[in-house]
Enzyme design. Sequence first.
Site, short mmCIF file in Angstrom:
data_model
loop_
_atom_site.label_atom_id
_atom_site.label_comp_id
_atom_site.label_asym_id
_atom_site.label_seq_id
_atom_site.Cartn_x
_atom_site.Cartn_y
_atom_site.Cartn_z
N ASP A 144 -7.61 -10.41 -1.23
CA ASP A 144 -6.14 -10.38 -1.27
C ASP A 144 -5.58 -10.19 0.14
O ASP A 144 -4.36 -10.15 0.33
CB ASP A 144 -5.60 -9.33 -2.26
N SER A 145 -6.47 -10.16 1.15
CA SER A 145 -6.03 -10.25 2.54
C SER A 145 -5.27 -11.56 2.76
O SER A 145 -4.56 -11.70 3.75
CB SER A 145 -7.24 -10.18 3.50
N ASP B 265 -10.53 -11.03 -5.58
CA ASP B 265 -9.88 -9.72 -5.66
C ASP B 265 -8.91 -9.65 -6.83
O ASP B 265 -8.13 -10.59 -7.05
CB ASP B 265 -9.08 -9.46 -4.37
N LYS C 236 -13.35 -8.06 -7.70
CA LYS C 236 -13.41 -6.84 -6.88
C LYS C 236 -12.15 -6.02 -7.12
O LYS C 236 -11.06 -6.57 -7.25
CB LYS C 236 -13.54 -7.21 -5.40
N GLU D 69 -10.24 -2.07 -5.98
CA GLU D 69 -10.25 -0.96 -5.02
C GLU D 69 -10.22 0.39 -5.73
O GLU D 69 -9.45 0.58 -6.69
CB GLU D 69 -9.04 -1.08 -4.08
N GLU E 132 -15.22 -0.09 3.44
CA GLU E 132 -14.35 -0.52 4.55
C GLU E 132 -13.97 0.68 5.43
O GLU E 132 -13.50 1.72 4.91
CB GLU E 132 -13.07 -1.18 3.99
O1 KIV Z 1 -9.04 -8.65 0.97
C1 KIV Z 1 -10.02 -8.70 1.72
O2 KIV Z 1 -10.22 -9.64 2.51
C2 KIV Z 1 -10.99 -7.61 1.64
C3 KIV Z 1 -11.98 -7.48 2.75
C4 KIV Z 1 -11.30 -7.01 3.98
C5 KIV Z 1 -13.13 -6.62 2.39
O3 KIV Z 1 -10.94 -6.84 0.74
#
Ligand code: KIV
Length: 272
Positions: free
Chosen positions: A55-56, A94, A123, A125, A190
Amino acid sequence: MSHNYLSSNTMKTLTHLDLLTMKQRGEKIACLTAYDASFSGLIDAAGCEVILVGDSLGMVIQGNSTTLPVKVDDMIYHTRCVTKTSKCALVIADLPFMTYATPEFAAQNAVRLIQDGGAQMVKLEGAKIDVIEFLTTQGICVCGHLGLLPQFIHQLGGYKVQGKLAQAAEKLLADALAVQNAGATLLILECVPADLARKITESLTIPVIGIGAGNGCDGQVLVVYDMLGISTGKRPRFSKDFLSDTNSIESALKNYVQAVKSGEFPTVQHSF
Ligand code: KIV
């Protein structure tokens, strides 16, 4: 470059079991983020075992200052683009902010990432034990994410290294074990001190992939734009511009994979 792990196997899409075998053999896992079909194909061909549709994308693609505005529909769109060209790499998507607040809501959203996006793993958090247990019981592969949690940025008060004090370090280790025991088959750590990340990696049976967590993890992940020097702001200390030493994106990606595999990346300069 072929995937090292696959060199003695037939070409196939990797699963979490292949990553587990790599950990047991002491082979490092290379992972990069991707958000579109072109980068996904190049990253896969460069030999990354894992592609993360992070989600970056809310920051590097959409131009937001945090990941919080990202919607499930955005993740599905980008995951679908990525899975069109990934061949061997395991694709993780994510679950965005507040889309896994309850186990049932998490399952509804994870199903969309898998059915509509084509992700193999989702994924999330934090040590959301009830959610991880529920998803894994339904047959969904889950990757945990501990340490610096970008979706908690307002609570954390900034992008800071986590687990520096003894009590916080103990909690991080306990959370990592709980995430594993709940059924997660992969963990991303992280921005954690390198010694702590190594200790957590050695304490877990599942593979641990680090970002800003030193070279004692089972693998490494970077945001692809950071490692190609595509950034308007300051590159994070834990990242490295792999394009500056070469003349093509393909070579930069291959050099990254090679540096992760050999343990040359990250150095202490990229660690905390
Ligand atoms: O969203 C993302 O790219 C991430 C990585 C920085 C691990 O969670």
